[in-house]
Design a protein around this motif. Structure first.
Motif, mmCIF file in Angstrom:
data_model
loop_
_atom_site.group_PDB
_atom_site.id
_atom_site.type_symbol
_atom_site.label_atom_id
_atom_site.label_comp_id
_atom_site.label_asym_id
_atom_site.label_seq_id
_atom_site.Cartn_x
_atom_site.Cartn_y
_atom_site.Cartn_z
ATOM 1 N N VAL A 253 -3.732 13.932 45.464
ATOM 2 C CA VAL A 253 -4.618 14.854 46.166
ATOM 3 C C VAL A 253 -3.940 15.410 47.420
ATOM 4 O O VAL A 253 -4.033 16.600 47.721
ATOM 5 C CB VAL A 253 -5.952 14.157 46.535
ATOM 6 C CG1 VAL A 253 -6.776 15.024 47.466
ATOM 7 C CG2 VAL A 253 -6.749 13.839 45.276
ATOM 8 N N ARG A 257 -3.040 19.430 48.094
ATOM 9 C CA ARG A 257 -3.408 20.143 49.319
ATOM 10 C C ARG A 257 -2.213 20.960 49.832
ATOM 11 O O ARG A 257 -2.336 22.125 50.179
ATOM 12 C CB ARG A 257 -3.864 19.126 50.370
ATOM 13 C CG ARG A 257 -4.032 19.658 51.768
ATOM 14 C CD ARG A 257 -5.302 20.454 51.916
ATOM 15 N NE ARG A 257 -5.268 21.263 53.141
ATOM 16 C CZ ARG A 257 -6.155 22.203 53.430
ATOM 17 N NH1 ARG A 257 -7.145 22.457 52.591
ATOM 18 N NH2 ARG A 257 -6.063 22.882 54.521
ATOM 19 N N SER A 260 -1.421 23.954 47.597
ATOM 20 C CA SER A 260 -2.297 25.117 47.802
ATOM 21 C C SER A 260 -1.978 25.799 49.130
ATOM 22 O O SER A 260 -2.027 27.022 49.233
ATOM 23 C CB SER A 260 -3.763 24.699 47.706
ATOM 24 O OG SER A 260 -4.305 24.441 48.972
ATOM 25 N N GLY A 284 -12.609 17.578 43.238
ATOM 26 C CA GLY A 284 -11.868 18.537 44.040
ATOM 27 C C GLY A 284 -12.069 19.943 43.490
ATOM 28 O O GLY A 284 -12.722 20.122 42.461
ATOM 29 N N ALA A 285 -11.506 20.931 44.189
ATOM 30 C CA ALA A 285 -11.567 22.299 43.686
ATOM 31 C C ALA A 285 -10.877 22.344 42.333
ATOM 32 O O ALA A 285 -11.306 23.037 41.419
ATOM 33 C CB ALA A 285 -10.889 23.242 44.675
ATOM 34 N N VAL B 253 -18.918 17.302 49.187
ATOM 35 C CA VAL B 253 -17.793 17.615 48.298
ATOM 36 C C VAL B 253 -18.300 17.985 46.911
ATOM 37 O O VAL B 253 -17.814 18.931 46.284
ATOM 38 C CB VAL B 253 -16.815 16.421 48.218
ATOM 39 C CG1 VAL B 253 -15.784 16.641 47.123
ATOM 40 C CG2 VAL B 253 -16.120 16.214 49.558
ATOM 41 N N MET B 256 -19.518 21.497 47.139
ATOM 42 C CA MET B 256 -18.425 22.476 47.221
ATOM 43 C C MET B 256 -17.827 22.744 45.857
ATOM 44 O O MET B 256 -17.452 23.871 45.528
ATOM 45 C CB MET B 256 -17.346 21.974 48.182
ATOM 46 C CG MET B 256 -17.775 22.040 49.642
ATOM 47 S SD MET B 256 -16.386 22.138 50.792
ATOM 48 C CE MET B 256 -15.712 20.504 50.653
ATOM 49 N N ARG B 257 -17.753 21.697 45.067
ATOM 50 C CA ARG B 257 -17.232 21.858 43.711
ATOM 51 C C ARG B 257 -18.088 22.861 42.924
ATOM 52 O O ARG B 257 -17.575 23.766 42.274
ATOM 53 C CB ARG B 257 -17.234 20.492 43.020
ATOM 54 C CG ARG B 257 -16.965 20.495 41.547
ATOM 55 C CD ARG B 257 -15.516 20.738 41.233
ATOM 56 N NE ARG B 257 -15.326 21.121 39.824
ATOM 57 C CZ ARG B 257 -14.195 21.558 39.316
ATOM 58 N NH1 ARG B 257 -13.137 21.691 40.094
ATOM 59 N NH2 ARG B 257 -14.095 21.878 38.062
ATOM 60 N N SER B 260 -17.643 26.447 44.152
ATOM 61 C CA SER B 260 -16.431 27.106 43.687
ATOM 62 C C SER B 260 -16.546 27.457 42.204
ATOM 63 O O SER B 260 -16.070 28.493 41.750
ATOM 64 C CB SER B 260 -15.206 26.242 43.980
ATOM 65 O OG SER B 260 -14.833 25.476 42.867
ATOM 66 N N GLU B 280 -11.281 11.615 52.352
ATOM 67 C CA GLU B 280 -11.321 12.612 51.295
ATOM 68 C C GLU B 280 -11.597 14.024 51.820
ATOM 69 O O GLU B 280 -11.036 15.000 51.328
ATOM 70 C CB GLU B 280 -12.419 12.199 50.309
ATOM 71 C CG GLU B 280 -12.646 13.157 49.173
ATOM 72 C CD GLU B 280 -13.708 12.626 48.205
ATOM 73 O OE1 GLU B 280 -14.035 11.423 48.288
ATOM 74 O OE2 GLU B 280 -14.192 13.400 47.389
ATOM 75 N N TYR B 283 -8.637 16.328 52.805
ATOM 76 C CA TYR B 283 -7.578 16.722 51.887
ATOM 77 C C TYR B 283 -7.995 17.554 50.693
ATOM 78 O O TYR B 283 -7.261 17.695 49.738
ATOM 79 C CB TYR B 283 -6.808 15.477 51.427
ATOM 80 C CG TYR B 283 -5.920 14.989 52.527
ATOM 81 C CD1 TYR B 283 -4.646 15.499 52.676
ATOM 82 C CD2 TYR B 283 -6.390 14.086 53.470
ATOM 83 C CE1 TYR B 283 -3.835 15.096 53.716
ATOM 84 C CE2 TYR B 283 -5.593 13.678 54.526
ATOM 85 C CZ TYR B 283 -4.316 14.193 54.639
ATOM 86 O OH TYR B 283 -3.536 13.802 55.668
ATOM 87 N N GLY B 284 -9.196 18.086 50.732
ATOM 88 C CA GLY B 284 -9.583 18.980 49.655
ATOM 89 C C GLY B 284 -8.892 20.313 49.800
ATOM 90 O O GLY B 284 -8.181 20.558 50.779
ATOM 91 N N ALA B 285 -9.080 21.194 48.820
ATOM 92 C CA ALA B 285 -8.522 22.545 48.911
ATOM 93 C C ALA B 285 -9.089 23.208 50.168
ATOM 94 O O ALA B 285 -8.389 23.945 50.864
ATOM 95 C CB ALA B 285 -8.877 23.343 47.674
ATOM 96 N N VAL B 286 -10.358 22.927 50.417
ATOM 97 C CA VAL B 286 -10.978 23.357 51.668
ATOM 98 C C VAL B 286 -11.377 22.086 52.414
ATOM 99 O O VAL B 286 -12.161 21.296 51.902
ATOM 100 C CB VAL B 286 -12.226 24.216 51.398
ATOM 101 C CG1 VAL B 286 -12.914 24.565 52.708
ATOM 102 C CG2 VAL B 286 -11.853 25.468 50.625
#
Lengths: 357, 357
Positions: A253, A257, A260, A284-285, B253, B256-257, B260, B280, B283-286
């Motif tokens: 993960v 990050r 991206s 995650g996305a 989270v 958010m998934r 998206s 967590e 470290y997500g895309a956002v």
DNA sequence: ATGAAAGCGCTAACAA
DNA sequence: TTGTTAGCGCTTTCAT
């Protein structure tokens, strides 16, 4: 102080033994007597003193579980599973974490942190074989995780080499060929990562592909930041892989990050596979393809192993597989030979390798 | 069986008491005697039997910590902190999880799961006031978390209303006005979410904005899937918020998934704020804007509270703040009044509200 | 400064 | 079926 057996006995006008019989649900007690004693117990609010019982019986009913880091969801989830399985066996679990530091692991293995325990389940990171060689402690010990020691203690793990190979095979199947390994430690031979690294190398080699050291990115730890840092370093060094196999999900993960941030798409530009199947990877996305170890089985085998040694019932292993180990655990009643116990794993394909199509 | 004091005494040719003196580092022992005894100890590999010691002293050196779910990183991280603080006080921690189920919480509060403990730190979800009213257990109890009981037990939490308000204020400051609340439970009054919900409502009202029930999305649990489901339900109901305040990070989270997946951008279309500050979220895309409770302080206050009651030292609180509570804890030596202990929190602004600019 | 002996609360022989 | 008693290993008066 609280109510003792003696108090109850006096109140009920019977002997201590009779009360003990009732408390322990012994067969040969007349219903009338049982009722009388029970009434006294209720009236006085008697509750057995476990410490005394344990002193007498020589056991405490407590198992210790020591993992590197509770903040790592994999270990937290595993701990939860161990607690549940232990409860089924009427054991409670004392939890400790070592930070993956050798001294802490040594202390734990010798019972200095978690005392008063009947058995110990330890997941070591830095511990060396010699640290366990002269272990002087009555409590049975079972080892968890990637590292292999040739020692008289049961060891429970999934087949890490096979798991890594299946991850790489999957990446090859989706058309990747420049596959980096994130999260190796190259400073010692028996590192947590060495089996997964071996699988990576074997599978690539077998496919006729190079497995150069430049594709191995070491990390200092196994958390998000370590994965992010390693990924950044790899890219900065001018290497552009088309896939990444990470030592664990947290590293994966962290790496995603960075990918991206650098404008690289997952999985189009770089596919990613992790290891552990923590919940985080599913939300995650981009969801994370990963190796999913059977945590339930690991927990069950671990507790079972300790409990068997405790009760002296070698019994059928009932695990997936068991191959002979080395020697005989010291000071355990059921002195069966040390066993190498395997839990299953499976590859879970998600968006980070196959996209959201 | 292992070596006892008596064995050592015989070996050294002294009395049991003398050996005990040496083991316990008593003052008045001649160096010569100490050396002699120590030699016997080493030769025999003597290690004190903690169970016996505990029986004699009436305490075990074990604290229990019961959280709803170890798989939730917030609780896992908190547990880690508690273990460390407890170690400083020379206590070991027995960890249990209740699944947030009332019966489990009752069992734990009465010491049925974790026995042999000196004190208990409990983070309840469904537990009711009355369940604790007739608590009959010697071990001091301290309560953690969002719920408030008017009971004679110390309670440790951050100011949830204030924290929620600061989250909403932040969202207002970045120009949002249709702010949904994700993760409420509306079935009871004293729900874990009710304080945060109150903060949400208060801040919106104060800003002259509506806080309609249609903007409150209940969840069954507090994990990723619950957040995802609630977000989906909200959107399906035709409500399109421009911001979401979630009960915790996992729900955030999960939400958010779904956002998206629906093609909604975070934060451009919908800003998101969570609660807990788990790794967590970083470290997500956002990355996730969140309320960060001071876990260290919570852990410290909790352990301190129990240890104080145990040792009968009411002592200075040394927490951030303490307001009078109700009554006096039953059966505790240091019978100070129950205290309402507050830990700090702070709002951590990340991409999910302010973007990556 | 060190020793003798009692007893924490319980279980398990052994008796009755 | 129920009672008596001897410890489990340790700490702790109380003597010495």
């Amino acid at each position: 102080m609280s109510v003792s057996l003696k108090d109850v006995a006096e109140r009920a006008g019977v002997s201590i033994k009779t009360v003990s019989n009732v408390v322990n649900n012994y067969r040969h007690v007349t219903p009338a007597m049982r009722a009388k004693v029970q009434r006294a117990i209720d009236e006085l609010g008697y509750r057995p003193n476990l410490t005394a019982r344990h002193l007498r019986k020589g056991r405490t009913g407590i198992l210790a579980l020591a993992v590197p880091e509770l903040g790592n969801p994999y270990f937290a989830e595993l701990a939860g599973a161990v607690i549940d399985v232990a409860a089924e066996h009427e054991y409670t679990v004392l939890l400790d974490h070592t930070g993956g530091r050798r001294e802490q692991e040594i202390l734990v293995s010798q019972g200095f942190r978690a005392r008063v325990i009947d058995g110990l389940i330890l997941s070591p990171i830095e511990l060396e074989r010699e640290d366990l060689l002269g272990r002087d402690h009555d409590a049975p010990l079972v080892l968890l995780g990637e590292r292999e020691y040739d020692l008289p203690y049961d060891h429970i793990a999934i087949d890490n080499v096979a798991a890594a190979r299946s991850a790489i095979r999957h990446l090859l199947a989706v058309g990747r060929s420049r596959i980096a390994f994130l999260g190796a430690r190259t400073d010692r031979v028996n590192e947590p990562s060495h089996l997964r690294l071996r699988g990576w190398r074997a599978e690539l080699t077998e496919a006729g592909l190079p497995a150069p050291d430049s594709m191995i990115a070491p990390t200092g730890g196994w958390d998000h930041p370590d994965g992010a840092a390693a990924m950044a370093r790899l890219l900065d060094s001018g290497v552009l892989p088309d896939a990444v196999f990470a030592y664990n999900d947290l590293i994966a993960v962290g790496a995603m990050r960075v990918l991206s941030e650098r404008g690289l798409r997952v999985p189009e530009d770089v596919a990613v596979v992790g290891f552990d199947d923590i919940t985080e990877g599913r939300y995650g996305a981009v969801t994370l393809t990963t190796i999913s170890p059977d945590k339930q089985t690991i927990a069950r085998l671990a507790v079972q192993s300790v409990v068997e040694r405790l009760h002296g019932t070698p019994g059928p292993t009932d695990g997936q597989e068991a191959t002979g180990g080395a020697g005989t655990p010291a000071g355990t009643p059921g002195a069966t030979r040390a066993r190498e116990l395997r839990a299953d794993f499976r590859l879970v394909e998600r968006e980070s390798t196959v996209g959201s199509g």
